[in-house]
Design a protein around this motif. Structure first.
Motif, PDB file in Angstrom:
ATOM      1  N   UNK A  74     138.003  52.684  59.185  1.00 28.40           N
ATOM      2  CA  UNK A  74     137.493  53.475  60.306  1.00 28.40           C
ATOM      3  C   UNK A  74     137.064  54.871  59.859  1.00 28.40           C
ATOM      4  N   UNK A  75     137.801  55.432  58.910  1.00 25.76           N
ATOM      5  CA  UNK A  75     137.448  56.764  58.423  1.00 25.76           C
ATOM      6  C   UNK A  75     136.228  56.702  57.507  1.00 25.76           C
ATOM      7  N   UNK A  76     136.162  55.665  56.684  1.00 26.49           N
ATOM      8  CA  UNK A  76     134.988  55.477  55.834  1.00 26.49           C
ATOM      9  C   UNK A  76     133.742  55.261  56.683  1.00 26.49           C
ATOM     10  N   UNK A  77     133.883  54.491  57.762  1.00 28.58           N
ATOM     11  CA  UNK A  77     132.737  54.215  58.634  1.00 28.58           C
ATOM     12  C   UNK A  77     132.210  55.497  59.253  1.00 28.58           C
ATOM     13  N   UNK A  78     133.119  56.372  59.658  1.00 31.59           N
ATOM     14  CA  UNK A  78     132.686  57.654  60.227  1.00 31.59           C
ATOM     15  C   UNK A  78     131.954  58.485  59.182  1.00 31.59           C
ATOM     16  N   UNK A 114     134.113  65.557  62.621  1.00 35.09           N
ATOM     17  CA  UNK A 114     135.488  65.287  63.017  1.00 35.09           C
ATOM     18  C   UNK A 114     136.413  65.546  61.823  1.00 35.09           C
ATOM     19  N   UNK A 115     137.151  66.637  61.893  1.00 33.69           N
ATOM     20  CA  UNK A 115     138.029  67.049  60.787  1.00 33.69           C
ATOM     21  C   UNK A 115     138.967  65.929  60.371  1.00 33.69           C
ATOM     22  N   UNK A 159     147.151  66.699  57.481  1.00 33.78           N
ATOM     23  CA  UNK A 159     147.818  67.996  57.532  1.00 33.78           C
ATOM     24  C   UNK A 159     146.794  69.077  57.882  1.00 33.78           C
ATOM     25  N   UNK A 160     147.263  70.319  57.970  1.00 31.33           N
ATOM     26  CA  UNK A 160     146.346  71.408  58.317  1.00 31.33           C
ATOM     27  C   UNK A 160     145.372  71.670  57.161  1.00 31.33           C
ATOM     28  N   UNK A 227     136.530  71.695  62.727  1.00 33.96           N
ATOM     29  CA  UNK A 227     135.463  70.689  62.587  1.00 33.96           C
ATOM     30  C   UNK A 227     134.238  71.250  61.884  1.00 33.96           C
ATOM     31  N   UNK A 228     134.499  72.015  60.813  1.00 35.17           N
ATOM     32  CA  UNK A 228     133.391  72.578  60.039  1.00 35.17           C
ATOM     33  C   UNK A 228     133.675  72.465  58.543  1.00 35.17           C
ATOM     34  N   UNK A 229     132.598  72.520  57.776  1.00 33.88           N
ATOM     35  CA  UNK A 229     132.665  72.494  56.314  1.00 33.88           C
ATOM     36  C   UNK A 229     131.451  73.250  55.799  1.00 33.88           C
TER      37      UNK A 229
END
Length: 252
Positions: A74-78, A114-115, A159-160, A227-229
């Protein structure tokens, strides 16, 4: 029956788990559908060595189907969606702004991501590399931290953003440096603190795993929980020089 390394349950394990998601190899294949694999150590010796394995690195007997295809999937798909799919709904698209700061550093600030999904997708790559027996990943050894990351992925709770900070650099602005390469992940140690770098298709993903190990000059660019990079762009014409130096190959 063997245990899945993620959920720790006794289940049938699948025969093929990619360590790095397959979609990340998309732009790395040549006309014969073989991957261009870069060797920084050979490059530092003046040898332009690029091997061409037929497929990405994968391993059997480490994950069950549910953990591989569903939990990590699910995370890879995102991540795949926001990186490779131009047709995603407008409200889900990352918003990108190119900026040059007061010190001359060029970067792209990416928001509306999505962080949780991005961090767990990237951490899952680091974690899978650490449990793999493939020679490609022999420098990745997380020790006790591996269990902490496993629990994050299994519970779907990252984690944070200051704990295992993640920074991404790019040389996409440098026409003199090939983008279609992947390199062996490297372990870096300085003053007793450790971080890892993964080079994939024009990007360097850096994991600062030790407390306070992130360099102050790159800390503002890390993946953040708002939610930024901010993706740092290497100076034009300096891509390969930076890669060899950063990889530590030039110091061997």
């Amino acid at each position: 029956m063997p245990k899945c390394k993620l959920c720790n349950e006794e289940k049938p394990l699948i025969k093929k788990s990619h360590i790095i998601p397959n979609f990340m190899y998309k732009d790395l294949y040549d006309e014969n559908h073989r991957i261009r694999k870069f060797d920084a150590i050979e490059k530092s010796k003046g040898i332009d060595k690029v091997s061409k394995p037929p497929t990405g690195e994968y391993e059997g007997g480490i994950l069950c189907k549910e953990c591989d295809n569903e939990k990590i999937g699910q995370f890879e798909s995102y991540l795949s969606k926001i990186l490779t799919n131009p047709n995603i709904p407008e409200d889900q698209k990352p918003k990108c702004e190119k900026i040059t700061n007061d010190t001359g550093v060029e970067f792209t600030r990416v928001t509306n991501i999505d962080y949780k999904s991005v961090k767990l997708a990237l951490l899952s790559i680091l974690w899978r590399a650490s449990i793999s027996n493939r020679p490609m990943f022999n420098e990745v050894d997380l020790g006790p931290l591996g269990e902490k990351i496993r629990k994050m992925i299994d519970s779907e709770t990252p984690s944070n953003d200051k704990d295992i900070s993640i920074v991404v650099m790019s040389w996409h602005n440098d026409d003199k440096t090939a983008k279609d390469i992947i390199a062996q992940p490297r372990r870096h140690k300085k003053d007793g603190k450790t971080h890892y770098s993964f080079i994939i298709g024009g990007y360097i993903v850096i994991f600062y795993i030790s407390d306070n190990s992130i360099r102050k000059e790159v800390e503002p660019f890390r993946l953040q929980s708002d939610d930024s990079l901010s993706i740092i762009h290497l100076p034009k014409g300096k891509g390969m020089e930076f890669l060899v130096d950063y990889s530590g190959a030039g110091k061997k």
